[in-house]
Design a protein around this motif. Structure first.
Motif, PDB file in Angstrom:
ATOM      1  N   ILE A 129     -26.071  91.511  -6.870  1.00 26.60           N
ATOM      2  CA  ILE A 129     -25.576  93.018  -6.811  1.00 26.60           C
ATOM      3  C   ILE A 129     -26.711  93.811  -6.969  1.00 26.60           C
ATOM      4  O   ILE A 129     -27.664  93.863  -8.005  1.00 26.60           O
ATOM      5  N   PHE A 130     -26.694  94.932  -5.884  1.00 25.11           N
ATOM      6  CA  PHE A 130     -27.626  95.845  -5.800  1.00 25.11           C
ATOM      7  C   PHE A 130     -27.019  97.507  -6.366  1.00 25.11           C
ATOM      8  O   PHE A 130     -25.905  97.420  -5.888  1.00 25.11           O
ATOM      9  N   VAL A 131     -27.779  97.864  -7.011  1.00 24.93           N
ATOM     10  CA  VAL A 131     -27.053  99.301  -7.309  1.00 24.93           C
ATOM     11  C   VAL A 131     -28.212 100.408  -7.086  1.00 24.93           C
ATOM     12  O   VAL A 131     -29.425 100.354  -7.046  1.00 24.93           O
ATOM     13  N   GLU A 132     -27.794 101.677  -7.072  1.00 23.44           N
ATOM     14  CA  GLU A 132     -28.919 102.787  -6.666  1.00 23.44           C
ATOM     15  C   GLU A 132     -30.086 103.111  -7.619  1.00 23.44           C
ATOM     16  O   GLU A 132     -31.148 103.303  -7.303  1.00 23.44           O
ATOM     17  N   GLY A 133     -29.479 103.136  -8.676  1.00 19.32           N
ATOM     18  CA  GLY A 133     -30.706 103.469  -9.949  1.00 19.32           C
ATOM     19  C   GLY A 133     -30.410 102.886 -11.128  1.00 19.32           C
ATOM     20  O   GLY A 133     -29.540 102.088 -11.285  1.00 19.32           O
ATOM     21  N   ARG A 134     -31.441 103.173 -11.964  1.00 19.98           N
ATOM     22  CA  ARG A 134     -31.509 102.676 -13.398  1.00 19.98           C
ATOM     23  C   ARG A 134     -30.275 102.949 -14.174  1.00 19.98           C
ATOM     24  O   ARG A 134     -29.687 101.983 -14.859  1.00 19.98           O
ATOM     25  N   HIS A 135     -29.771 104.125 -14.117  1.00 22.26           N
ATOM     26  CA  HIS A 135     -28.600 104.519 -14.733  1.00 22.26           C
ATOM     27  C   HIS A 135     -27.251 103.702 -14.539  1.00 22.26           C
ATOM     28  O   HIS A 135     -26.603 103.168 -15.267  1.00 22.26           O
ATOM     29  N   ASP A 136     -27.119 103.447 -13.182  1.00 25.52           N
ATOM     30  CA  ASP A 136     -26.097 102.567 -12.745  1.00 25.52           C
ATOM     31  C   ASP A 136     -26.450 101.152 -13.176  1.00 25.52           C
ATOM     32  O   ASP A 136     -25.211 100.690 -13.613  1.00 25.52           O
ATOM     33  N   ALA A 137     -27.537 100.636 -13.163  1.00 23.79           N
ATOM     34  CA  ALA A 137     -27.868  99.236 -13.645  1.00 23.79           C
ATOM     35  C   ALA A 137     -27.372  99.231 -15.317  1.00 23.79           C
ATOM     36  O   ALA A 137     -26.808  98.278 -15.677  1.00 23.79           O
ATOM     37  N   GLU A 138     -28.107 100.143 -16.012  1.00 21.62           N
ATOM     38  CA  GLU A 138     -27.661 100.203 -17.510  1.00 21.62           C
ATOM     39  C   GLU A 138     -26.184 100.305 -17.881  1.00 21.62           C
ATOM     40  O   GLU A 138     -25.627  99.650 -18.801  1.00 21.62           O
ATOM     41  N   LEU A 139     -25.155 101.155 -17.155  1.00 21.10           N
ATOM     42  CA  LEU A 139     -23.798 101.139 -17.214  1.00 21.10           C
ATOM     43  C   LEU A 139     -23.375  99.893 -16.860  1.00 21.10           C
ATOM     44  O   LEU A 139     -22.308  99.343 -17.647  1.00 21.10           O
ATOM     45  N   VAL A 140     -23.576  99.087 -15.600  1.00 21.26           N
ATOM     46  CA  VAL A 140     -23.030  97.834 -15.273  1.00 21.26           C
ATOM     47  C   VAL A 140     -23.552  96.787 -16.161  1.00 21.26           C
ATOM     48  O   VAL A 140     -22.505  96.061 -16.835  1.00 21.26           O
ATOM     49  N   GLU A 141     -24.693  96.910 -16.931  1.00 23.96           N
ATOM     50  CA  GLU A 141     -24.984  95.993 -17.867  1.00 23.96           C
ATOM     51  C   GLU A 141     -24.316  95.888 -19.232  1.00 23.96           C
ATOM     52  O   GLU A 141     -23.964  95.190 -19.827  1.00 23.96           O
ATOM     53  N   LYS A 142     -23.969  97.529 -19.570  1.00 18.18           N
ATOM     54  CA  LYS A 142     -23.345  97.401 -20.799  1.00 18.18           C
ATOM     55  C   LYS A 142     -21.934  96.863 -21.013  1.00 18.18           C
ATOM     56  O   LYS A 142     -21.261  96.438 -21.963  1.00 18.18           O
ATOM     57  N   VAL A 143     -21.178  96.964 -19.682  1.00 14.83           N
ATOM     58  CA  VAL A 143     -19.827  96.927 -19.657  1.00 14.83           C
ATOM     59  C   VAL A 143     -19.550  95.330 -19.093  1.00 14.83           C
ATOM     60  O   VAL A 143     -18.924  94.612 -19.521  1.00 14.83           O
ATOM     61  N   TRP A 144     -20.317  95.082 -18.124  1.00 12.50           N
ATOM     62  CA  TRP A 144     -20.119  93.732 -17.479  1.00 12.50           C
ATOM     63  C   TRP A 144     -21.395  92.617 -17.847  1.00 12.50           C
ATOM     64  O   TRP A 144     -21.160  91.548 -17.318  1.00 12.50           O
ATOM     65  N   GLY A 145     -22.344  92.982 -18.622  1.00 12.35           N
ATOM     66  CA  GLY A 145     -23.331  92.259 -18.962  1.00 12.35           C
ATOM     67  C   GLY A 145     -23.265  90.851 -19.347  1.00 12.35           C
ATOM     68  O   GLY A 145     -23.792  89.889 -18.618  1.00 12.35           O
ATOM     69  N   GLU A 146     -22.294  90.489 -20.349  1.00 15.87           N
ATOM     70  CA  GLU A 146     -21.809  89.155 -20.583  1.00 15.87           C
ATOM     71  C   GLU A 146     -21.354  88.324 -19.462  1.00 15.87           C
ATOM     72  O   GLU A 146     -21.540  87.212 -19.327  1.00 15.87           O
ATOM     73  N   ASP A 147     -20.226  89.158 -18.567  1.00 15.43           N
ATOM     74  CA  ASP A 147     -19.802  88.364 -17.685  1.00 15.43           C
ATOM     75  C   ASP A 147     -20.885  87.848 -16.572  1.00 15.43           C
ATOM     76  O   ASP A 147     -20.796  86.703 -15.866  1.00 15.43           O
ATOM     77  N   LEU A 148     -21.595  88.871 -16.146  1.00 15.23           N
ATOM     78  CA  LEU A 148     -22.717  88.530 -15.274  1.00 15.23           C
ATOM     79  C   LEU A 148     -23.651  87.454 -15.643  1.00 15.23           C
ATOM     80  O   LEU A 148     -24.282  86.515 -14.812  1.00 15.23           O
ATOM     81  N   ARG A 149     -24.160  87.434 -16.835  1.00 18.75           N
ATOM     82  CA  ARG A 149     -24.989  86.510 -17.353  1.00 18.75           C
ATOM     83  C   ARG A 149     -24.325  85.014 -17.277  1.00 18.75           C
ATOM     84  O   ARG A 149     -25.004  84.029 -17.049  1.00 18.75           O
ATOM     85  N   LEU A 150     -23.157  85.003 -17.484  1.00 19.25           N
ATOM     86  CA  LEU A 150     -22.168  83.865 -17.682  1.00 19.25           C
ATOM     87  C   LEU A 150     -22.153  83.429 -16.093  1.00 19.25           C
ATOM     88  O   LEU A 150     -22.312  82.141 -15.989  1.00 19.25           O
ATOM     89  N   GLU A 151     -22.212  84.136 -15.332  1.00 19.45           N
ATOM     90  CA  GLU A 151     -22.175  83.668 -13.789  1.00 19.45           C
ATOM     91  C   GLU A 151     -23.347  83.681 -13.205  1.00 19.45           C
ATOM     92  O   GLU A 151     -23.445  83.109 -11.826  1.00 19.45           O
ATOM     93  N   GLY A 152     -24.467  84.100 -13.773  1.00 19.74           N
ATOM     94  CA  GLY A 152     -25.852  83.918 -13.452  1.00 19.74           C
ATOM     95  C   GLY A 152     -26.271  84.776 -12.247  1.00 19.74           C
ATOM     96  O   GLY A 152     -26.902  84.770 -11.296  1.00 19.74           O
ATOM     97  N   VAL A 153     -25.322  86.254 -12.260  1.00 24.50           N
ATOM     98  CA  VAL A 153     -25.663  86.999 -11.317  1.00 24.50           C
ATOM     99  C   VAL A 153     -26.703  88.099 -11.680  1.00 24.50           C
ATOM    100  O   VAL A 153     -26.411  88.772 -12.922  1.00 24.50           O
ATOM    101  N   VAL A 154     -27.501  88.507 -10.996  1.00 29.44           N
ATOM    102  CA  VAL A 154     -28.819  89.449 -11.364  1.00 29.44           C
ATOM    103  C   VAL A 154     -28.380  90.696 -10.629  1.00 29.44           C
ATOM    104  O   VAL A 154     -27.962  90.871  -9.756  1.00 29.44           O
TER     105      VAL A 154
END
Length: 293
Positions: free
Chosen positions: A124-149
């Motif tokens: 999954i690609f996002v525009e900038g660092r703030h987008d990435a930090e927000l996605v990580e904070k809310v969906w980080g556990e789900d993404l790690r479980l799925e192996g999605v960077v």
């Protein structure tokens, strides 16, 4: 017979101060306290460590911010308190809440005892660092479980070039989250170009939210606002927001601190607008879907 001299004056807690004994209080954002020595009264906006000393910053009604050494010497509703760093209390509450609700910050059912997967080919690609930090904070556990960077694009002006460089295909899907994706915008023209790229188009999903910046996807009530202010054209949006809130905004470091305050107000998916929630969930579903037979 009545005791003409009364009770024992030394019995009980005779050393107890008139205001009561001080108790520890986590210095959480929004907590309003008064500094005993100066009389300064304000809400906690942040706690930071400087020179080995924890400093709590209090913002008064006029929007002025002043720093004080963390520890004793504060009043809460007239009662003495000792301010302590909030991290331990926040972590404990978050752990208790997750254990009780058995949910991740995104609202998904938590999976206990399972390790994160090795990174999958899809991204999954996002525009900038703030987008990435927000996605990580809310969906980080789900993404790690799925192996999605989640990777950064640093803007979408050359989104077509990013698609070619990633070279998506079967089992290697590319999801893209775009800011301010509304009809007639520059972003909409860039996305239409990408959706026509061959042979990659069917393995790419580009979705966007209507907000000028991902900051706006945080519900304004979390910052004490009824709505995000409208910033005039020609003014940097983030600088304009900081100016409206009375926050420093002269340097990039000021903007970074402002984002940390906004991000700190987000605890789970309930703090975000549905226009962002739906798009991120759809991208996760897209990149984690099994390859077609």
């Amino acid at each position: 017979m009545a005791d003409r001299y009364g009770g024992d004056v030394l019995s009980g807690d005779w050393r107890r101060p008139p205001r009561g004994r001080s108790r520890e209080l986590p210095a959480e954002p929004g907590t309003v306290v008064e500094d005993v020595e100066t009389g300064w009264c304000g809400a906690v906006v942040r706690v930071e460590k400087a020179g080995g000393v924890h400093v709590v910053h209090l913002e008064d009604r006029a929007g002025r911010v002043r720093g004080f050494r963390l520890g004793p010497g504060f009043l809460l509703d007239g009662a003495p308190v000792t301010l302590v760093p909030p991290r331990a209390a926040q972590d404990r509450r978050l752990a208790d809440a997750r254990a009780a609700a058995d949910r991740t910050a995104s609202g998904s059912r938590a999976v206990q005892g399972q390790r994160a997967r090795v990174a999958a080919a899809s991204r999954i690609f996002v525009e900038g660092r703030h987008d990435a930090e927000l996605v990580e904070k809310v969906w980080g556990e789900d993404l790690r479980l799925e192996g999605v960077v989640v990777e950064l694009l640093e803007g979408v002006d050359d989104l077509a070039g990013a698609v070619r460089a990633f070279d998506p295909g079967p089992g290697r899907r590319m999801g893209v989250l775009v800011d301010h994706l509304v009809p007639g915008s520059k972003e909409s023209r860039v996305v239409e170009e990408v959706r026509a790229l061959r042979p990659w188009a069917e393995h790419v999903l580009v979705l966007g939210h209507p907000y000028v910046d991902v900051w706006q996807s945080v519900k304004p009530a979390r910052l004490g606002l009824r709505a995000w202010p409208v910033i005039p054209r020609g003014t940097s949006w983030k600088h304009g927001i900081c100016a409206h809130l009375g926050w420093p905004h002269d340097t990039q470091a000021d903007i970074a601190r402002a984002w940390k305050r906004i991000l700190g107000s987000v605890g789970s998916w309930t703090d975000l607008e549905p226009e962002l929630l739906g798009r991120v969930e759809e991208l996760i579903d897209f990149v984690t879907a099994p390859p077609a037979p």
